[in-house]
Design a protein around this motif. Sequence first.
Motif, PDB file in Angstrom:
ATOM      1  N   ARG B  14       0.847  -1.186   0.000  1.00  0.00           N
ATOM      2  CA  ARG B  14       0.000   0.000   0.000  1.00  0.00           C
ATOM      3  C   ARG B  14       0.876   1.227   0.000  1.00  0.00           C
ATOM      4  O   ARG B  14       1.161   1.780   1.048  1.00  0.00           O
ATOM      5  N   VAL B  15       1.296   1.634  -1.134  1.00  0.00           N
ATOM      6  CA  VAL B  15       2.208   2.767  -1.213  1.00  0.00           C
ATOM      7  C   VAL B  15       1.528   4.062  -0.813  1.00  0.00           C
ATOM      8  O   VAL B  15       2.182   5.088  -0.675  1.00  0.00           O
ATOM      9  N   ARG B 274      17.413   9.366   6.914  1.00  0.00           N
ATOM     10  CA  ARG B 274      17.574  10.415   5.892  1.00  0.00           C
ATOM     11  C   ARG B 274      16.502  10.292   4.824  1.00  0.00           C
ATOM     12  O   ARG B 274      15.935  11.290   4.384  1.00  0.00           O
ATOM     13  N   GLN B 275      16.228   9.058   4.427  1.00  0.00           N
ATOM     14  CA  GLN B 275      15.193   8.848   3.409  1.00  0.00           C
ATOM     15  C   GLN B 275      13.823   9.298   3.940  1.00  0.00           C
ATOM     16  O   GLN B 275      13.086  10.014   3.256  1.00  0.00           O
ATOM     17  N   ALA B 276      13.526   8.913   5.157  1.00  0.00           N
ATOM     18  CA  ALA B 276      12.231   9.291   5.738  1.00  0.00           C
ATOM     19  C   ALA B 276      12.114  10.807   5.835  1.00  0.00           C
ATOM     20  O   ALA B 276      11.089  11.397   5.464  1.00  0.00           O
ATOM     21  N   GLN B 346       8.802   6.323  -1.028  1.00  0.00           N
ATOM     22  CA  GLN B 346       9.541   6.718  -2.231  1.00  0.00           C
ATOM     23  C   GLN B 346       9.019   8.058  -2.751  1.00  0.00           C
ATOM     24  O   GLN B 346       7.889   8.444  -2.452  1.00  0.00           O
ATOM     25  N   SER B 347       9.877   8.715  -3.527  1.00  0.00           N
ATOM     26  CA  SER B 347       9.482  10.014  -4.082  1.00  0.00           C
ATOM     27  C   SER B 347       8.160   9.911  -4.845  1.00  0.00           C
ATOM     28  O   SER B 347       7.292  10.789  -4.749  1.00  0.00           O
ATOM     29  N   ALA B 348       7.989   8.839  -5.576  1.00  0.00           N
ATOM     30  CA  ALA B 348       6.761   8.681  -6.351  1.00  0.00           C
ATOM     31  C   ALA B 348       5.531   8.628  -5.445  1.00  0.00           C
ATOM     32  O   ALA B 348       4.464   9.133  -5.801  1.00  0.00           O
TER      33      ALA B 348
END
Lengths: 360, 360, 360, 360
Positions: B14-15, B274-276, B346-348
């Motif tokens: 579930r993105v 960092r990603q979060a 993710q960026s998307a």
Amino acid sequence: MEVINAAPIAYNSRVRNFHSDNVAPACEAIMAAVGAANSGMAASYGGDALTARLQSVAAQLFEKEVTVFPVATGTAANSLALSQLAPPYGAIYCYEAAHIVTDESGAPEFYSGGAKLIGFPAADGKIRPEQLTHAIAFAEDMGVHHVKPAAISLTQATEWGTVYSLSELSAITAVTKRHGLPVHMDGARFANALVHLKCSPAEATWKRGVDVLSLGATKNGALCAEAVVFFDPARAEDFGRRRKRAGHLWSKMRFLSAQLLAYLADGLWLENARQANAMAARMAQGLKSVAGARLLHPVDANELFVALPGACVTALEKQGFEFYRWPLYATETGVAIRLVTSYATQSADVDEFIAAAQRC
Amino acid sequence: MEVINAAPIAYNSRVRNFHSDNVAPACEAIMAAVGAANSGMAASYGGDALTARLQSVAAQLFEKEVTVFPVATGTAANSLALSQLAPPYGAIYCYEAAHIVTDESGAPEFYSGGAKLIGFPAADGKIRPEQLTHAIAFAEDMGVHHVKPAAISLTQATEWGTVYSLSELSAITAVTKRHGLPVHMDGARFANALVHLKCSPAEATWKRGVDVLSLGATKNGALCAEAVVFFDPARAEDFGRRRKRAGHLWSKMRFLSAQLLAYLADGLWLENARQANAMAARMAQGLKSVAGARLLHPVDANELFVALPGACVTALEKQGFEFYRWPLYATETGVAIRLVTSYATQSADVDEFIAAAQRC
Amino acid sequence: MEVINAAPIAYNSRVRNFHSDNVAPACEAIMAAVGAANSGMAASYGGDALTARLQSVAAQLFEKEVTVFPVATGTAANSLALSQLAPPYGAIYCYEAAHIVTDESGAPEFYSGGAKLIGFPAADGKIRPEQLTHAIAFAEDMGVHHVKPAAISLTQATEWGTVYSLSELSAITAVTKRHGLPVHMDGARFANALVHLKCSPAEATWKRGVDVLSLGATKNGALCAEAVVFFDPARAEDFGRRRKRAGHLWSKMRFLSAQLLAYLADGLWLENARQANAMAARMAQGLKSVAGARLLHPVDANELFVALPGACVTALEKQGFEFYRWPLYATETGVAIRLVTSYATQSADVDEFIAAAQRC
Amino acid sequence: MEVINAAPIAYNSRVRNFHSDNVAPACEAIMAAVGAANSGMAASYGGDALTARLQSVAAQLFEKEVTVFPVATGTAANSLALSQLAPPYGAIYCYEAAHIVTDESGAPEFYSGGAKLIGFPAADGKIRPEQLTHAIAFAEDMGVHHVKPAAISLTQATEWGTVYSLSELSAITAVTKRHGLPVHMDGARFANALVHLKCSPAEATWKRGVDVLSLGATKNGALCAEAVVFFDPARAEDFGRRRKRAGHLWSKMRFLSAQLLAYLADGLWLENARQANAMAARMAQGLKSVAGARLLHPVDANELFVALPGACVTALEKQGFEFYRWPLYATETGVAIRLVTSYATQSADVDEFIAAAQRC
């Protein structure tokens, strides 16, 4: 920030390790289930599909609507269960050397807010109905001056590797029913007991008068999974709150439920327990051929308590065999040790131990 | 016994799920570490090699001898830590809507035996030194009639996604030092704070006067792993007993330690955070282009609190986006929601949300 | 509002009442002291002059600086004292049928937050040094899995009316000192023990290694007064907070302190205890002349446990003599009863009982 | 043993003492009742005739079968009552500066095993129905993550000397009834409130939805007597056990019951409260003539909170008037003080204070 290099750590497979069933790794099927659970997003705190499924699997297994609460440790399962059954001013009757008395660092008292564990002596780890009757009569005679009879806790299989028979269970729960007291079963090794009893889970629990079961999986192949099973959902009211405020509600609950599902769903729990019990039986059989060895208790499940000549114990230790000396049982004629087998124990492991013991 | 068929359960990725960082799966490196830990026999209850290694890795990371106690949940970490710092008749000062106050079902009170959480108001979730000074003065004036000042607890990153600056921390701990009070930091999202602060773990903790840290990993890629870190080992006396009697000492501890080792040893924790954080920043940036959207707090870490027109919120929900409505913040001009990003965002995923919001 | 008429209630003086020393009224000197304390305004919560004076009187009496906390009941005194000595994860060693175990409804567990009372068997109510040594060794062997050795509690005079000799005390406290464990003495009948021992209060307590004393007065002539006496003031830190949060800090403390002052200041406590003990000795002597009577324990203080033919017990009850049957001691050869004398018991009361028993 | 000479201590009658109503001595009628109770032997632990009589007197007074438990302090009464109503994981809603929150050193948390007091702001000390509604809705929304709504506690008369009107009570208990929550009333000064309300005890309590009352007597003329009154005896189940294990069951209970009987049986409680309230009203009236004096709250009962010029406060203190400065209320324009009148306050005492204040 400095990067710290974590070199891989090699574990030596210690096939000579009979310390406990909790030194074994997790079994493959359960590891695979954990891996499979790690797919995509999932609702947290038990809102996931695996946790829901666990409820229905458990209901089918126990032939009854049940409420199941997964937790990570046996101490948590026992203490949470007992806190649900006994008020802070209550008495919990049990065996005087039960795990909840001697091995949980006061967890039942902590969780219950101070309930008192009243332990009865029992050479084989099994309490007797008349002990219960006597203790309840004393409490009733004392009134408010004494803690109030609130619950009993039975360990199945017991701390000494024995197993209550179905009729022994019924005799005890006949007393508890007469007094309206709920029954908790500490089933850290419930699967081992079940395999010994050769009956259904229902026959071994609620049909015998058990109200709440601490169902262990960790000692029998899981990473970290136990379950508190309520045979009457009404008795579980607010239990979820107790679990949460004890810090035992996992946000990523699916990883607990996945272990229990794999454990229960296809007979894995019994398969693992059968192997552990069989290895214990093989060990018991082998010890008959060891001079000076004496079993201190019947071997019903996967634990053996054995008296051996002191020199023999020392020699076994020197050869790298691992087990606990059991000082409470030390006698002038020898040293008592505990040997525990698990699903991971192989016949060769047992035979090697026996051979070494024979050589002493 | 009947064999129960446990068909595999499919998880849909579930993105569109921004409910929380705890809906994400465990990251691959941590899953791999758990698998690697499952090799051979290992001493139980933390006597294994991985747990020993964790101590030294943590010491290197924090540039100081520390004592680390792994546990499975943040509530356990916080409550155990606070029970070590505050006597049952003590006061623990904190933010009035801190996780320990509103989201742990009374766990700190349970673990401490009844210590009182005294919460201060704070629009941004950060308590102020003068609130502390005032409360301590009141308590001292009241003497035995009031709970005794015992500890403070700071959440870093805070419940509103803000982060205490190093100087804000110092200003608070200057007060606590003056009164000899220990400082606990609830670091459920400590890595996210650290990435924001761009300083070393030492700079963000004990060099600022923090005595005990609840270091979270579960929200940032672990299955179930948090650690209580004592920066002065003397303060950890008997803590192992507290953990045991709370049922938080795992027999197969290696599976907890393995997670924390993988998390801490090679920078994974910062990489994930960092990603979060980057995804949260991207979301914040994107929301500027959404008509009627208003950020309710600075976005320092990986949580966003956003006011949106009610119709827009409803539309987003209908399209399958998941998040919490935040009723405390509801206003006449809109509905407040919380969006949480994680290492798995993710960026998307963000861009899709922003695009949908723009369409409203 | 309707006026309710409270007609005076007549008490019959029941001179045949040997139920307990707490069925007696308060002695005249203590009643007078309470009356005298009721003069004018006085600072509340122990800020009054009588409470201050009590500290100095106690210090003189015990030949040492002490800290004294008056409370209204023995259960409060014991439980507060033990909660000061033992952490929630601690073990308190005592006699298995001590008042704190069987007669306080779990108060020590409540106050300590769950500490465990570990009771030793003892035919005469006196625990033995080797029992202590053994239990501590077991606990140390078990580590975090077991409760931590924290304190011991001795009852003086014991529950069976016996009294630890000074050398018996020393032998026990030699063990506790070796392990750094504090010693609590439940002195609900401390004055009766002291009169038997014929030594100073100091000799019977801190010079023997006792750290905290629950000093009883209620059973020996007070209305409602006990005192927790710390022989090392440093050990009393925060004890006032514990008393307050247990609801045992009286606002009009002068009425508690006045009782204790009257009790201790001019030897009243010993005078009363001498009378009670003398009456018990007279009863013991008289019972020698009663056919079938058998003392079950030495009569060191003011309690007698006597086996009598069942028919005799019934006959005595029918004649209005009051006492407890002691079912734990019931044997095939007779019925066990407990007789308690007090400061208010007169020789004629005893003689009447003996005469009646002889007639059976 | 050395005889210690306890010289009599003279109390100066401090008629200038407005510190609290608990600095007053016990009133004559209650002292006489205690003396009268000291006659002959009496069954212990509440088995005496006076305690039985108290039950029937209370039932007559409240026009309803009630269960009454005497205890010695208000903190005990409140905490025991709340522990009966709220589970350890429960929320108790109250005023944020209620006595149970700020003045009982965490006793409610101790007794309840960790329940959380959730305090609402209220300028006049009276909580509002909508605060309750809001808090319950929040808790329900949070589910197991938050403490469970369990009870509310109202102080009557309030901490600021105001009194809830009957309609204010009804508005609150309408909410609690809707949610099935029990209502506790802290009636440390209940008699003062009742005199103000000019209604029957029944009208002020159970007819308004109050379930349990802490009925104070100590501040209104007793030595040490409060009572926990259950308006539904079923709700009192096991309460006697709670009282016992808290050390609040007196062996010589007759001395507690005698005080309460004298207090309640012939209108003494109202007579004393009328005097205290009248003196407070006289003081309030007098203060109108004092330049710069300002009442901070309506004077409904026997407490006054007054802002006075700082110099005036200092002058009054120098002249020997005793009262508390109330720092929470200190403002730039003056100093706030609390004045408390009692049954023992005389008109001349008030007039002297007013005259002195006028002179400032």
